[in-house]
Write a protein that holds these residues in place. Sequence first.
Motif, short mmCIF file in Angstrom:
data_model
loop_
_atom_site.label_atom_id
_atom_site.label_comp_id
_atom_site.label_asym_id
_atom_site.label_seq_id
_atom_site.Cartn_x
_atom_site.Cartn_y
_atom_site.Cartn_z
N ASP A 1 0.80 -1.22 0.00
CA ASP A 1 0.00 0.00 0.00
C ASP A 1 0.84 1.27 0.00
OD1 ASP A 1 -2.21 -1.52 0.06
OD2 ASP A 1 -2.53 -1.40 2.22
N SER A 2 2.06 1.19 0.52
CA SER A 2 2.88 2.41 0.62
C SER A 2 4.32 2.08 0.28
CB SER A 2 2.82 2.96 2.05
OG SER A 2 3.56 2.12 2.90
N LEU B 1 15.92 -12.51 10.59
CA LEU B 1 15.32 -11.87 9.40
C LEU B 1 14.82 -10.48 9.77
CD1 LEU B 1 13.04 -14.81 8.17
CD2 LEU B 1 15.17 -14.05 7.11
N PRO B 2 14.76 -9.57 8.80
CA PRO B 2 14.06 -8.30 9.05
C PRO B 2 12.58 -8.61 9.35
CG PRO B 2 15.20 -8.27 6.93
CD PRO B 2 15.25 -9.67 7.43
N PRO B 3 11.86 -7.70 10.01
CA PRO B 3 10.48 -8.02 10.40
C PRO B 3 9.57 -8.37 9.22
CG PRO B 3 11.09 -5.76 11.05
CD PRO B 3 12.28 -6.36 10.41
N ALA B 4 8.59 -9.23 9.47
CA ALA B 4 7.59 -9.57 8.47
C ALA B 4 6.69 -8.35 8.25
CB ALA B 4 6.75 -10.75 8.93
N VAL B 5 6.05 -8.31 7.10
CA VAL B 5 5.25 -7.16 6.74
C VAL B 5 3.81 -7.60 6.55
CG1 VAL B 5 4.87 -5.44 4.95
CG2 VAL B 5 7.17 -5.95 5.71
N ARG B 6 2.88 -6.87 7.10
CA ARG B 6 1.45 -7.14 6.96
C ARG B 6 1.00 -6.82 5.55
NH1 ARG B 6 -2.55 -6.69 11.02
NH2 ARG B 6 -4.47 -7.31 9.96
N LEU C 1 -6.57 -13.21 -8.56
CA LEU C 1 -7.13 -13.57 -7.26
C LEU C 1 -6.10 -13.42 -6.16
CD1 LEU C 1 -9.37 -14.85 -5.53
CD2 LEU C 1 -8.40 -17.07 -6.09
N LEU C 2 -4.92 -14.02 -6.36
CA LEU C 2 -3.93 -14.06 -5.28
C LEU C 2 -3.30 -12.68 -5.06
CD1 LEU C 2 -2.31 -17.55 -5.95
CD2 LEU C 2 -3.82 -16.94 -4.07
N SER C 3 -3.11 -11.93 -6.14
CA SER C 3 -2.47 -10.62 -5.95
C SER C 3 -3.46 -9.62 -5.35
CB SER C 3 -1.92 -10.09 -7.27
OG SER C 3 -2.99 -9.70 -8.10
N ARG C 4 -4.75 -9.92 -5.42
CA ARG C 4 -5.74 -9.01 -4.84
C ARG C 4 -6.18 -9.45 -3.46
NH1 ARG C 4 -4.63 -4.65 -7.79
NH2 ARG C 4 -4.86 -5.09 -10.01
N LEU C 5 -5.60 -10.55 -2.97
CA LEU C 5 -5.98 -11.06 -1.65
C LEU C 5 -5.93 -9.97 -0.59
CD1 LEU C 5 -4.46 -14.56 -0.88
CD2 LEU C 5 -6.86 -13.89 -1.05
N SER C 6 -4.88 -9.13 -0.69
CA SER C 6 -4.68 -8.14 0.37
C SER C 6 -5.79 -7.08 0.36
CB SER C 6 -3.33 -7.48 0.21
OG SER C 6 -3.27 -6.79 -0.99
N GLN C 7 -6.53 -7.01 -0.75
CA GLN C 7 -7.63 -6.04 -0.81
C GLN C 7 -8.97 -6.66 -0.43
OE1 GLN C 7 -7.12 -4.93 -4.98
NE2 GLN C 7 -6.58 -2.86 -4.30
#
Lengths: 205, 205
Positions: A166-167, A195-200, B110-116
């Motif tokens: 998103d950003s 590892l660096p932190p996981a990202v939501r 589908l999979l790339s839009r999961l986060s939406q």
Amino acid sequence: MTAQMIHNLRSDASDNRARILAAARAAFAADGLDVPVREIARRAQVSAATVYRRFPTKEALFTEAFAEQLTLCSSIVEEGFAAADPWHGLSLVVEKLLEANARDRGMRTLLSRLSQTVDFTADRRRTLRMVLDLIRRAKDAGDLRPDIVLEDIVLAIMANDGIQADSPGTRAAASRRFAALMLQSFRANPVPAPLPPAVRLLPAP
Amino acid sequence: MTAQMIHNLRSDASDNRARILAAARAAFAADGLDVPVREIARRAQVSAATVYRRFPTKEALFTEAFAEQLTLCSSIVEEGFAAADPWHGLSLVVEKLLEANARDRGMRTLLSRLSQTVDFTADRRRTLRMVLDLIRRAKDAGDLRPDIVLEDIVLAIMANDGIQADSPGTRAAASRRFAALMLQSFRANPVPAPLPPAVRLLPAP
């Protein structure tokens, strides 16, 4: 011809140059290296002859359009190549290339079109040779898996391209985690490193 | 109303339905889940009212448009979930999702839009819970790094999306190698396991 007329001509020429390079960057990004020079000219609203006068070959136009990115690429590889420890050098190359790729659209175009750049310039050939040498040395040191090849680094760079967020901050953090995971997978006799932190990237179920 | 008239009405209705679903797939692929229903109606050349009559919510339209992919997704996760060894189950999920993603454009959307997809249906929630349970069990068995989370699997799927190749065969081979590398990076106490062959993605220097 007056000084004013010469000034105007020069400034037209420099406008044209900037417009051609911007059109080339957009066209290469959208259509790859197969895009015809006349299409770049059309987008820049100049004649094909004007483009060829400034950039005799498509390769020359590409190299000018991505000059900044090519320089950054070379300097990242030079820095990694110069590292005392080849594994650290290779890690630095992977981390910095993925970071630059995540941040800059021009870098994404350049790196994702690498496989189409058949006619490498001497400078690009030198950069690639340095990466190959770094790979060899990291294997000799017992840190890099013997079955990892240049194509795996290309694979990591391409894959990095698919990450969406998103950003820009989240995107960069996701890339850092991804680079660390890829490097972990490249290690011979790996010891799980932090590892660096996981990202939501996904809402909670 | 004659039988012929009823037949014609039914066949119009089924044409409309197929057109709406095709337009929805294209629109979701290009513009994500934010695309307005009236834009999908415009592309399908029907009124927004016609779309809403068949698909009361955008979520319902999305679920119908990607019904095949959602079913495949669930069945892959169910197969992995049922495996006796949770690490093998998780590996199967990662390998098969990445393979399906590489092969099918609808799956990529589908999979790339999961986060939406904020409003998960009960079925998708169930699938996600199965993946989370598999992750937990693979950690308990000591095979998965304790710091690997669901987002890392999402990261692998997204990254898989960035891989480009000249042919579907090369693309699939590159994805297989990539899935094996990602799984290698997920392992606790990893022993380097054999990888599928590397893929030529770049001309030799």
